[in-house]
Scaffold this motif. Structure first.
Motif, short mmCIF file in Angstrom:
data_model
loop_
_atom_site.label_atom_id
_atom_site.label_comp_id
_atom_site.label_asym_id
_atom_site.label_seq_id
_atom_site.Cartn_x
_atom_site.Cartn_y
_atom_site.Cartn_z
N TRP A 195 0.84 -1.20 0.00
CA TRP A 195 0.00 0.00 0.00
C TRP A 195 0.87 1.25 0.00
O TRP A 195 1.82 1.37 0.77
CB TRP A 195 -0.89 -0.02 1.24
CG TRP A 195 -1.71 1.23 1.40
CD1 TRP A 195 -2.79 1.62 0.65
CD2 TRP A 195 -1.52 2.27 2.38
NE1 TRP A 195 -3.28 2.82 1.10
CE2 TRP A 195 -2.52 3.24 2.17
CE3 TRP A 195 -0.61 2.46 3.42
CZ2 TRP A 195 -2.65 4.38 2.94
CZ3 TRP A 195 -0.72 3.58 4.18
CH2 TRP A 195 -1.72 4.53 3.95
N CYS B 275 -4.87 -0.49 12.72
CA CYS B 275 -3.43 -0.45 13.04
C CYS B 275 -2.82 -1.85 13.01
O CYS B 275 -3.42 -2.82 13.51
CB CYS B 275 -3.24 0.17 14.42
SG CYS B 275 -1.52 0.36 14.92
N ASN B 276 -1.64 -1.96 12.41
CA ASN B 276 -0.91 -3.24 12.40
C ASN B 276 0.27 -3.24 13.37
O ASN B 276 1.10 -4.15 13.34
CB ASN B 276 -0.43 -3.57 10.99
CG ASN B 276 0.56 -2.54 10.46
OD1 ASN B 276 0.93 -1.59 11.16
ND2 ASN B 276 1.00 -2.71 9.22
N SER C 12 1.87 2.83 7.59
CA SER C 12 1.94 1.77 6.60
C SER C 12 0.60 1.08 6.35
O SER C 12 0.53 0.09 5.62
CB SER C 12 2.97 0.71 7.03
OG SER C 12 2.56 0.11 8.27
N THR C 13 -0.47 1.58 6.97
CA THR C 13 -1.78 0.94 6.85
C THR C 13 -2.82 1.97 6.43
O THR C 13 -2.88 3.05 7.01
CB THR C 13 -2.21 0.31 8.19
OG1 THR C 13 -1.18 -0.57 8.64
CG2 THR C 13 -3.50 -0.46 8.04
N CYS D 16 -5.50 4.26 8.95
CA CYS D 16 -5.12 4.05 10.35
C CYS D 16 -4.93 5.39 11.06
O CYS D 16 -5.52 5.62 12.11
CB CYS D 16 -3.85 3.23 10.43
SG CYS D 16 -3.25 2.98 12.11
#
Length: 365
Positions: A35, A267-268, A305-306, A309
């Motif tokens: 992404w 969130c990751n 990175s998400t 988020c």
């Protein structure tokens, strides 16, 4: 390519090969592609804005040096004094602000300084401390030193300052702010303010500052060198621990409706946001970033990175665009300048010869 094309034709005698993993999922190439954050350009744009302000202030400094030299000479003063030089006189602006709220009279000695001071506070109301990260030249220097430290000393990872040490050191700037607020806002009566504003020192405060940096003492050179060295080891050391101006804007930012917000469902836990934060705020562990240390730089949003988020004020796809933070900041700064310029509250109404008298009284030059 779809799975229909991969399947063997009906009644075909040709043995079918085992389907590849990518052939099972029609959108596998799209899913395999990482992404791409649509706000990843924010740090680069921030560099452009910051360097543009630095270039403007260098032009202001060059113009003021010419004015300073003309005042020290014996001939007519034909060089105009640049009003924006008053941005470097926050104490005079604080005194003028108290006088304005008491008397409703604008400062005629440093009118641009009062304009910039109130504009900076206004930006904190609408966009947190984005003045510090998008406009302030000291913030730009701090960021440049952070970049230099990352390239030369900490190629892998910056060392984090322990919370037990960071918190008391962060309190120093609030103690400095409290000292100035107590001295000026609480203890300084109107008569003393009027006397200070009419004094030769206030009139020539910008010239005194110029000479201070043009001919620094050994003590001042050591302090500046120490701050530079510290900023190569600690991210934004001056801004985080020592700047009373930033402390004032941080308190004003409590009233701002704008904040970075994290959606825990999206969130990751990669913690890229926390690593990107110049003030080491634990963004990954917060639902809303309401800290007075947040400068609205949007580095965390750009590093996320998400999708959906991190956003501004609202969660997920309903979040406001992070571009609104610098846009609002610049709009407020330029708006204050335009109104002050149009209404005559930007340029000082002091005859050039008065500066010459003040310079001579103070022994400048």
């Amino acid at each position: 390519m779809s799975t229909q094309h991969d399947a063997p034709a009906p009644h075909s005698k040709t043995p079918s090969a085992s389907p590849s993993p990518l052939a099972i999922l029609p959108d596998a190439p799209a899913r395999a592609e990482k992404w791409r954050n649509p706000y990843r350009a924010l740090p680069r744009v921030r560099w452009v804005v910051q360097l543009a302000y630095v270039a403007f202030l260098l032009l202001v400094a060059w113009q003021f040096v010419r004015f300073h030299d003309a005042v020290l000479g014996d001939g007519p003063i034909s060089v105009a004094r640049p009003p924006a030089v008053e941005a470097f006189l926050p104490i005079a602006a604080l005194v003028a602000a108290k006088r304005f709220f008491l008397t409703r009279y604008w400062d005629v000695v440093h009118p641009a300084g009062l304009t910039i001071f109130l504009a900076a506070i206004a930006t904190a109301f609408v966009a947190r401390k984005a003045f510090c990260s998008w406009v302030c030249p000291v913030g730009t220097i701090s960021r440049a030193l952070e970049w230099l430290g990352r390239k030369t000393l900490w190629r892998r990872r910056w060392p984090a300052v322990p919370r037990w040490l960071d918190l008391p050191l962060s309190a120093v700037k609030y103690l400095l702010l409290a000292f100035f607020l107590w001295t000026v806002v609480v203890m300084m009566p109107l008569e003393a303010i009027e006397g200070f504003m009419q004094a030769p020192y206030n009139l020539a405060a910008d010239a005194k500052m110029l000479e201070l940096f043009a001919h620094p003492s050994a003590t001042m050179a050591a302090v500046l060198g120490g701050l530079v060295a510290l900023s190569l080891v600690v991210k934004h050391a001056w801004c985080r621990w020592l700047c009373p101006y930033g402390a004032l804007l941080g308190l004003a930012s409590f009233l701002s409706p704008v904040s970075v917000r994290r959606d825990p469902d999206a969130c990751n836990d990669c913690r890229a946001c926390t690593r990107a934060c110049p003030n080491e705020i634990q963004v990954h562990a917060k639902l809303r970033v309401l800290s007075t240390e947040c400068t609205g730089c949007m580095s965390c949003v750009a590093a996320c990175s998400t999708p959906d988020c991190l956003g501004v004020t609202r969660k997920g796809a309903r979040a406001w665009s992070p571009w609104l933070v610098p846009a609002a900041t610049l709009a407020v700064m330029l708006g204050f300048w335009a109104v002050a310029r149009a209404t005559g509250f930007w340029e000082a109404s002091v005859p050039p010869e008065v500066y010459r008298v003040a310079y001579r009284i103070l022994g400048i030059g």
